[in-house]
Write a protein that holds these residues in place. Structure first.
Motif, PDB file in Angstrom:
ATOM      1  N   ALA A  75       0.836  -1.208   0.000  1.00  0.00           N
ATOM      2  CA  ALA A  75       0.000   0.000   0.000  1.00  0.00           C
ATOM      3  C   ALA A  75       0.869   1.256   0.000  1.00  0.00           C
ATOM      4  CB  ALA A  75      -0.935  -0.013   1.203  1.00  0.00           C
ATOM      5  N   ARG A  76       1.943   1.261   0.777  1.00  0.00           N
ATOM      6  CA  ARG A  76       2.856   2.407   0.800  1.00  0.00           C
ATOM      7  C   ARG A  76       3.519   2.581  -0.570  1.00  0.00           C
ATOM      8  NH1 ARG A  76       7.106   1.712   5.085  1.00  0.00           N
ATOM      9  NH2 ARG A  76       5.271   1.766   6.398  1.00  0.00           N
ATOM     10  N   HIS A  77       3.927   1.471  -1.170  1.00  0.00           N
ATOM     11  CA  HIS A  77       4.528   1.510  -2.505  1.00  0.00           C
ATOM     12  C   HIS A  77       3.550   2.138  -3.500  1.00  0.00           C
ATOM     13  CE1 HIS A  77       5.864   0.029  -6.432  1.00  0.00           C
ATOM     14  NE2 HIS A  77       7.070  -0.084  -5.901  1.00  0.00           N
ATOM     15  N   ARG A  78       2.346   1.682  -3.486  1.00  0.00           N
ATOM     16  CA  ARG A  78       1.336   2.213  -4.425  1.00  0.00           C
ATOM     17  C   ARG A  78       1.142   3.710  -4.209  1.00  0.00           C
ATOM     18  NH1 ARG A  78      -3.654  -0.743  -6.437  1.00  0.00           N
ATOM     19  NH2 ARG A  78      -2.639  -0.377  -8.397  1.00  0.00           N
ATOM     20  N   ARG A  79       1.017   4.131  -2.955  1.00  0.00           N
ATOM     21  CA  ARG A  79       0.784   5.551  -2.648  1.00  0.00           C
ATOM     22  C   ARG A  79       1.955   6.410  -3.118  1.00  0.00           C
ATOM     23  NH1 ARG A  79       2.583   7.938   1.540  1.00  0.00           N
ATOM     24  NH2 ARG A  79       2.687   6.105   2.876  1.00  0.00           N
ATOM     25  N   ILE A  80       3.170   5.980  -2.811  1.00  0.00           N
ATOM     26  CA  ILE A  80       4.366   6.747  -3.179  1.00  0.00           C
ATOM     27  C   ILE A  80       4.533   6.792  -4.695  1.00  0.00           C
ATOM     28  CG2 ILE A  80       6.903   6.687  -3.109  1.00  0.00           C
ATOM     29  CD1 ILE A  80       6.579   5.784  -0.125  1.00  0.00           C
ATOM     30  N   TYR A  81       4.388   5.661  -5.347  1.00  0.00           N
ATOM     31  CA  TYR A  81       4.582   5.621  -6.795  1.00  0.00           C
ATOM     32  C   TYR A  81       3.431   6.282  -7.551  1.00  0.00           C
ATOM     33  CZ  TYR A  81       9.007   3.251  -6.949  1.00  0.00           C
ATOM     34  OH  TYR A  81      10.343   2.970  -6.843  1.00  0.00           O
ATOM     35  N   ASP A  82       2.205   6.157  -7.068  1.00  0.00           N
ATOM     36  CA  ASP A  82       1.088   6.853  -7.727  1.00  0.00           C
ATOM     37  C   ASP A  82       1.299   8.365  -7.674  1.00  0.00           C
ATOM     38  OD1 ASP A  82      -0.130   4.471  -8.376  1.00  0.00           O
ATOM     39  OD2 ASP A  82      -1.779   4.672  -6.923  1.00  0.00           O
ATOM     40  N   ALA A  83       1.758   8.871  -6.539  1.00  0.00           N
ATOM     41  CA  ALA A  83       2.022  10.315  -6.415  1.00  0.00           C
ATOM     42  C   ALA A  83       3.167  10.725  -7.341  1.00  0.00           C
ATOM     43  CB  ALA A  83       2.348  10.667  -4.966  1.00  0.00           C
ATOM     44  N   ALA A  84       4.211   9.904  -7.430  1.00  0.00           N
ATOM     45  CA  ALA A  84       5.350  10.218  -8.304  1.00  0.00           C
ATOM     46  C   ALA A  84       4.931  10.230  -9.767  1.00  0.00           C
ATOM     47  CB  ALA A  84       6.474   9.200  -8.084  1.00  0.00           C
ATOM     48  N   ILE A  85       4.106   9.292 -10.155  1.00  0.00           N
ATOM     49  CA  ILE A  85       3.638   9.230 -11.540  1.00  0.00           C
ATOM     50  C   ILE A  85       2.753  10.433 -11.854  1.00  0.00           C
ATOM     51  CG2 ILE A  85       2.147   7.941 -13.131  1.00  0.00           C
ATOM     52  CD1 ILE A  85       3.346   5.365 -11.770  1.00  0.00           C
ATOM     53  N   ALA A  86       1.888  10.816 -10.920  1.00  0.00           N
ATOM     54  CA  ALA A  86       1.037  11.989 -11.136  1.00  0.00           C
ATOM     55  C   ALA A  86       1.879  13.252 -11.303  1.00  0.00           C
ATOM     56  CB  ALA A  86       0.050  12.143  -9.977  1.00  0.00           C
ATOM     57  N   THR A  87       2.894  13.407 -10.460  1.00  0.00           N
ATOM     58  CA  THR A  87       3.786  14.562 -10.563  1.00  0.00           C
ATOM     59  C   THR A  87       4.517  14.542 -11.906  1.00  0.00           C
ATOM     60  OG1 THR A  87       4.111  14.716  -8.180  1.00  0.00           O
ATOM     61  CG2 THR A  87       5.833  15.680  -9.564  1.00  0.00           C
ATOM     62  N   ALA A  88       5.030  13.386 -12.287  1.00  0.00           N
ATOM     63  CA  ALA A  88       5.766  13.267 -13.548  1.00  0.00           C
ATOM     64  C   ALA A  88       4.876  13.590 -14.743  1.00  0.00           C
ATOM     65  CB  ALA A  88       6.342  11.856 -13.669  1.00  0.00           C
ATOM     66  N   ARG A  89       3.671  13.084 -14.727  1.00  0.00           N
ATOM     67  CA  ARG A  89       2.749  13.367 -15.840  1.00  0.00           C
ATOM     68  C   ARG A  89       2.426  14.852 -15.916  1.00  0.00           C
ATOM     69  NH1 ARG A  89      -0.903   7.959 -15.295  1.00  0.00           N
ATOM     70  NH2 ARG A  89       0.395   6.687 -16.656  1.00  0.00           N
ATOM     71  N   ALA A  90       2.281  15.493 -14.768  1.00  0.00           N
ATOM     72  CA  ALA A  90       2.012  16.939 -14.747  1.00  0.00           C
ATOM     73  C   ALA A  90       3.183  17.723 -15.330  1.00  0.00           C
ATOM     74  CB  ALA A  90       1.719  17.397 -13.320  1.00  0.00           C
ATOM     75  N   ARG A  91       4.366  17.126 -15.302  1.00  0.00           N
ATOM     76  CA  ARG A  91       5.570  17.771 -15.853  1.00  0.00           C
ATOM     77  C   ARG A  91       5.860  17.316 -17.283  1.00  0.00           C
ATOM     78  NH1 ARG A  91       9.858  17.775 -10.813  1.00  0.00           N
ATOM     79  NH2 ARG A  91       8.490  18.862  -9.347  1.00  0.00           N
ATOM     80  N   GLY A  92       4.925  16.576 -17.881  1.00  0.00           N
ATOM     81  CA  GLY A  92       5.079  16.178 -19.271  1.00  0.00           C
ATOM     82  C   GLY A  92       5.641  14.799 -19.512  1.00  0.00           C
ATOM     83  N   TRP A  93       5.828  14.023 -18.454  1.00  0.00           N
ATOM     84  CA  TRP A  93       6.369  12.678 -18.597  1.00  0.00           C
ATOM     85  C   TRP A  93       5.309  11.727 -19.133  1.00  0.00           C
ATOM     86  CZ3 TRP A  93       4.874   8.091 -16.160  1.00  0.00           C
ATOM     87  CH2 TRP A  93       5.744   6.997 -16.320  1.00  0.00           C
ATOM     88  N   SER A  94       5.750  10.759 -19.895  1.00  0.00           N
ATOM     89  CA  SER A  94       4.900   9.674 -20.361  1.00  0.00           C
ATOM     90  C   SER A  94       5.764   8.436 -20.450  1.00  0.00           C
ATOM     91  CB  SER A  94       4.315   9.994 -21.739  1.00  0.00           C
ATOM     92  OG  SER A  94       3.731   8.837 -22.303  1.00  0.00           O
ATOM     93  N   ALA A  95       5.208   7.305 -20.102  1.00  0.00           N
ATOM     94  CA  ALA A  95       5.948   6.050 -20.233  1.00  0.00           C
ATOM     95  C   ALA A  95       6.339   5.821 -21.690  1.00  0.00           C
ATOM     96  CB  ALA A  95       5.127   4.892 -19.717  1.00  0.00           C
ATOM     97  N   ASP A  96       5.622   6.441 -22.622  1.00  0.00           N
ATOM     98  CA  ASP A  96       5.928   6.318 -24.043  1.00  0.00           C
ATOM     99  C   ASP A  96       7.256   6.969 -24.401  1.00  0.00           C
ATOM    100  OD1 ASP A  96       3.563   4.965 -24.424  1.00  0.00           O
ATOM    101  OD2 ASP A  96       2.447   6.769 -24.978  1.00  0.00           O
ATOM    102  N   LEU A  97       7.816   7.773 -23.499  1.00  0.00           N
ATOM    103  CA  LEU A  97       9.119   8.379 -23.749  1.00  0.00           C
ATOM    104  C   LEU A  97      10.223   7.342 -23.800  1.00  0.00           C
ATOM    105  CD1 LEU A  97       8.923  11.461 -21.337  1.00  0.00           C
ATOM    106  CD2 LEU A  97       8.838  11.513 -23.840  1.00  0.00           C
TER     107      LEU A  97
END
Length: 100
Positions: A75-97
């Protein structure tokens, strides 16, 4: 690699730390090796390497698989990584990169 270099920190790393170093730091947060608000800004490469060793040892009993983590850690992993992914996407990141 220049051993005198220091890490910029999750906040200033590419897309909020969507890098191998960012993964080490987030995993260290998951395992409680560092506080969740620690970005490791200003840390030496040697200190990051030492953290990597600790993270690797923490993952070992779980086969380095999120699915094998106990519920609390998963659960901690999911929370930390979900927040990191949201931040990254807001900065223009995509796994497609990273097509590879």
């Amino acid at each position: 690699m220049n051993r005198n270099k220091t890490y910029v920190g999750l906040d200033d790393d590419s897309y909020g730390g969507m890098t191998p170093t960012g993964t080490i730091i987030r995993d260290a947060q998951v395992f409680g090796l560092i506080p969740e608000d620690e970005t490791c800004a200003g840390w030496s490469i040697a200190r990051i390497d030492a953290l990597y060793d600790q993270v690797s040892k923490a993952w070992h009993p779980y086969g380095h698989l999120v699915s094998q983590l106990p519920d609390e850690l998963r659960a901690r992993h999911r929370r930390i990584y979900d927040a990191a992914i949201a931040t990254a996407r807001a900065r223009g990141w995509s796994a497609d990169l990273y097509p590879d």
